[in-house]
Design a protein around this motif. Structure first.
Motif, PDB file in Angstrom:
ATOM      1  N   THR A  69     -10.883   1.217  13.584  1.00  0.00           N
ATOM      2  CA  THR A  69     -10.062   1.965  13.947  1.00  0.00           C
ATOM      3  C   THR A  69      -8.876   1.705  13.327  1.00  0.00           C
ATOM      4  O   THR A  69      -8.826   1.463  11.729  1.00  0.00           O
ATOM      5  N   GLU A  70      -7.561   2.194  13.004  1.00  0.00           N
ATOM      6  CA  GLU A  70      -6.550   1.813  11.767  1.00  0.00           C
ATOM      7  C   GLU A  70      -5.810   0.727  11.511  1.00  0.00           C
ATOM      8  O   GLU A  70      -5.899   0.714  10.499  1.00  0.00           O
ATOM      9  N   SER A  71      -6.194   0.499  12.705  1.00  0.00           N
ATOM     10  CA  SER A  71      -5.861  -1.818  12.730  1.00  0.00           C
ATOM     11  C   SER A  71      -7.190  -2.484  12.009  1.00  0.00           C
ATOM     12  O   SER A  71      -6.544  -2.962  10.576  1.00  0.00           O
ATOM     13  N   VAL A  72      -8.362  -1.510  11.291  1.00  0.00           N
ATOM     14  CA  VAL A  72      -9.088  -1.901  11.011  1.00  0.00           C
ATOM     15  C   VAL A  72      -8.772  -1.960   9.235  1.00  0.00           C
ATOM     16  O   VAL A  72      -8.795  -2.802   8.526  1.00  0.00           O
ATOM     17  N   LEU A  73      -9.245  -0.735   9.273  1.00  0.00           N
ATOM     18  CA  LEU A  73      -8.523   0.082   7.703  1.00  0.00           C
ATOM     19  C   LEU A  73      -7.431  -0.175   7.126  1.00  0.00           C
ATOM     20  O   LEU A  73      -7.400  -1.063   6.160  1.00  0.00           O
ATOM     21  N   GLY A  74      -6.570  -0.320   8.265  1.00  0.00           N
ATOM     22  CA  GLY A  74      -5.048  -1.148   7.222  1.00  0.00           C
ATOM     23  C   GLY A  74      -5.318  -2.825   6.975  1.00  0.00           C
ATOM     24  O   GLY A  74      -4.668  -3.214   6.177  1.00  0.00           O
ATOM     25  N   SER A  75      -6.194  -3.335   7.732  1.00  0.00           N
ATOM     26  CA  SER A  75      -6.473  -4.632   7.685  1.00  0.00           C
ATOM     27  C   SER A  75      -7.599  -4.756   6.253  1.00  0.00           C
ATOM     28  O   SER A  75      -7.086  -5.678   5.465  1.00  0.00           O
ATOM     29  N   LEU A  76      -7.934  -3.714   6.091  1.00  0.00           N
ATOM     30  CA  LEU A  76      -8.821  -3.970   4.606  1.00  0.00           C
ATOM     31  C   LEU A  76      -8.060  -3.494   4.087  1.00  0.00           C
ATOM     32  O   LEU A  76      -7.858  -4.364   2.356  1.00  0.00           O
ATOM     33  N   ALA A 101      -8.144   2.549  -0.303  1.00  0.00           N
ATOM     34  CA  ALA A 101      -6.518   2.944  -0.123  1.00  0.00           C
ATOM     35  C   ALA A 101      -6.255   4.527  -0.076  1.00  0.00           C
ATOM     36  O   ALA A 101      -5.377   5.132   0.512  1.00  0.00           O
ATOM     37  N   LEU A 102      -7.168   4.900  -1.304  1.00  0.00           N
ATOM     38  CA  LEU A 102      -6.933   6.542  -0.544  1.00  0.00           C
ATOM     39  C   LEU A 102      -7.558   7.725   1.152  1.00  0.00           C
ATOM     40  O   LEU A 102      -6.912   8.189   1.064  1.00  0.00           O
ATOM     41  N   ILE A 103      -8.575   6.292   1.523  1.00  0.00           N
ATOM     42  CA  ILE A 103      -9.233   6.732   2.777  1.00  0.00           C
ATOM     43  C   ILE A 103      -7.745   6.528   3.639  1.00  0.00           C
ATOM     44  O   ILE A 103      -7.100   7.443   4.414  1.00  0.00           O
ATOM     45  N   GLY A 104      -6.956   6.031   3.033  1.00  0.00           N
ATOM     46  CA  GLY A 104      -5.560   5.632   4.038  1.00  0.00           C
ATOM     47  C   GLY A 104      -4.291   6.034   4.137  1.00  0.00           C
ATOM     48  O   GLY A 104      -4.807   6.222   5.111  1.00  0.00           O
ATOM     49  N   SER A 138     -21.214  10.383   5.227  1.00  0.00           N
ATOM     50  CA  SER A 138     -20.037  11.391   5.084  1.00  0.00           C
ATOM     51  C   SER A 138     -18.996  10.464   5.944  1.00  0.00           C
ATOM     52  O   SER A 138     -19.620   9.539   6.491  1.00  0.00           O
ATOM     53  N   LEU A 139     -17.478  11.327   5.791  1.00  0.00           N
ATOM     54  CA  LEU A 139     -16.316  10.211   6.113  1.00  0.00           C
ATOM     55  C   LEU A 139     -15.684  11.533   7.061  1.00  0.00           C
ATOM     56  O   LEU A 139     -15.087  12.248   5.800  1.00  0.00           O
ATOM     57  N   LYS A 140     -14.697  10.687   7.735  1.00  0.00           N
ATOM     58  CA  LYS A 140     -14.209  12.197   9.000  1.00  0.00           C
ATOM     59  C   LYS A 140     -12.522  10.929   8.607  1.00  0.00           C
ATOM     60  O   LYS A 140     -13.411   9.753   9.365  1.00  0.00           O
ATOM     61  N   ALA A 141     -12.152  11.255   9.118  1.00  0.00           N
ATOM     62  CA  ALA A 141     -10.761  11.216   9.288  1.00  0.00           C
ATOM     63  C   ALA A 141     -10.129  12.211  10.100  1.00  0.00           C
ATOM     64  O   ALA A 141      -9.589  13.064  10.115  1.00  0.00           O
ATOM     65  N   GLY A 142      -9.983  11.221  11.445  1.00  0.00           N
ATOM     66  CA  GLY A 142      -9.696  12.711  12.341  1.00  0.00           C
ATOM     67  C   GLY A 142     -10.973  13.543  12.530  1.00  0.00           C
ATOM     68  O   GLY A 142     -11.726  13.940  12.298  1.00  0.00           O
ATOM     69  N   GLU A 143     -10.499  14.705  12.317  1.00  0.00           N
ATOM     70  CA  GLU A 143     -11.760  16.420  12.472  1.00  0.00           C
ATOM     71  C   GLU A 143     -11.395  16.504  11.260  1.00  0.00           C
ATOM     72  O   GLU A 143     -12.280  17.688  10.628  1.00  0.00           O
ATOM     73  N   THR A 144     -10.418  15.506  10.028  1.00  0.00           N
ATOM     74  CA  THR A 144     -10.405  15.617   8.190  1.00  0.00           C
ATOM     75  C   THR A 144     -11.710  15.248   7.627  1.00  0.00           C
ATOM     76  O   THR A 144     -12.066  14.496   7.928  1.00  0.00           O
ATOM     77  N   LYS A 145     -12.211  16.148   6.883  1.00  0.00           N
ATOM     78  CA  LYS A 145     -13.265  15.173   6.336  1.00  0.00           C
ATOM     79  C   LYS A 145     -13.143  15.319   4.704  1.00  0.00           C
ATOM     80  O   LYS A 145     -12.540  15.438   4.560  1.00  0.00           O
ATOM     81  N   ILE A 146     -13.722  13.792   4.475  1.00  0.00           N
ATOM     82  CA  ILE A 146     -12.694  13.393   3.278  1.00  0.00           C
ATOM     83  C   ILE A 146     -13.643  13.364   2.434  1.00  0.00           C
ATOM     84  O   ILE A 146     -15.146  12.743   2.598  1.00  0.00           O
ATOM     85  N   THR A 147     -14.087  14.133   0.651  1.00  0.00           N
ATOM     86  CA  THR A 147     -15.255  14.309   0.205  1.00  0.00           C
ATOM     87  C   THR A 147     -15.242  13.339  -1.282  1.00  0.00           C
ATOM     88  O   THR A 147     -16.234  12.797  -1.865  1.00  0.00           O
TER      89      THR A 147
END
Length: 217
Positions: A69-76, A101-104, A138-147
Motif C-alpha cells: 500500500t502507499e502507506s507501507v512504501l511511505g513508511s519504508l 525513494a525513486l519508486i516513491g 517486475s514492478l508496477k505503480a498503478g498501471e505504470t511499469k517501473i523498469t
C-alpha cells in the motif's frame, strides 16, 4: 538482562505474510502497514538494517504478486533504512533506499512487485539459459511499469543448484534489452545457499547463463 532489553533483542526487522492462490500456479498478497509496521520500527534505529518481508505461498506456486500500500512504501522511505527485501518462492529481491525513494516519486498509490518463474522463452533466451532458471522481476505503480531504478539498485538472488560440470566463476545473470541484445551482469554463486546473486538498476526477465572459464595455460 531485564525484560526491556530482552524485548529489544528479540525484535527483528522481519515480517511474515502468506500469499493466497488466485490460480493453480499464481498467488497474491496485499501487504498493509499493520503487517509490516513492527519490522520497520525495529529497523529505525539502525541505518544498516534491512527490513525483510517473507512471503509464504502454496506449494507449486510459480508466480507471486506482492502489493504494498502507499502507506507501507511511505513508511519504508521515511524510516531511512538501508534496504527493503522481499523473499517469495525462494527468490530474494532487495531494494536499497535510493531505489525505494525513486519508486516513491514515480508512484501515486499502491505498488506491486511480481516474481515469476518463466518457462516459455524465445530462441535467444533459450540459447543463454539452457536448463537453468529464468525469472521475470517486475514492478508496477498503478498501471505504470517501473523498469529503471535510476541511481538506486536492487539486489536479486535466484535459487540455482549448480551441477558439478559448471564452474561458479562461469555463471552470470543476463537479460535481453529492447534491441534484443544480451546484457550480462556479474554475479556471485553461493554453494552454501545454492543461489546466484547480482545487483542491477533494472527490473527485467533475468536468465542464469554460463560460459566455461578459460583454462590457465
Amino acid at each position: 538482562m531485564d525484560k526491556t532489553d530482552t524485548a529489544k533483542e528479540e525484535t527483528k526487522p522481519v515480517a511474515k505474510v502468506t500469499a493466497e492462490a488466485v490460480s493453480k500456479k499464481k498467488a497474491r498478497v496485499n501487504v498493509s502497514l499493520d503487517e509490516i509496521q513492527n519490522a520497520i520500527e525495529a529497523a529505525k534505529d539502525n541505518d544498516k538494517a534491512i527490513v525483510k518481508l517473507k512471503v509464504a505461498a502454496p506449494k507449486g506456486t510459480k508466480s507471486v504478486d506482492v502489493k504494498l500500500t502507499e502507506s507501507v512504501l511511505g513508511s519504508l522511505i521515511d524510516s531511512a533504512i538501508k534496504a527493503f527485501e522481499v523473499t517469495a518462492t525462494k527468490v530474494k529481491v532487495q531494494f536499497e533506499n535510493k531505489a525505494l525513494a525513486l519508486i516513491g516519486k514515480k508512484s501515486k498509490g499502491d505498488v506491486a512487485l511480481s516474481i515469476t518463474s518463466v518457462t516459455k522463452l524465445s530462441a535467444a533466451e533459450k540459447k543463454i539459459a539452457g536448463k537453468r532458471p529464468v525469472y521475470n522481476i517486475s514492478l508496477k505503480a498503478g498501471e505504470t511499469k517501473i523498469t529503471n531504478l535510476g541511481e538506486g539498485k536492487v539486489k536479486i538472488s535466484i535459487p540455482y543448484n549448480k551441477p558439478v560440470s559448471e564452474k561458479a566463476s562461469g555463471l552470470y545473470a543476463a537479460y535481453l534489452n529492447k534491441k534484443g541484445n544480451t546484457v550480462r551482469i556479474k554475479a556471485y554463486y553461493s554453494a552454501k545457499n545454492k543461489t546466484l546473486t547480482f545487483s542491477t538498476k533494472y527490473l527485467a526477465k533475468y536468465i542464469i547463463g554460463y560460459k566455461a572459464p578459460k583454462k590457465n595455460k
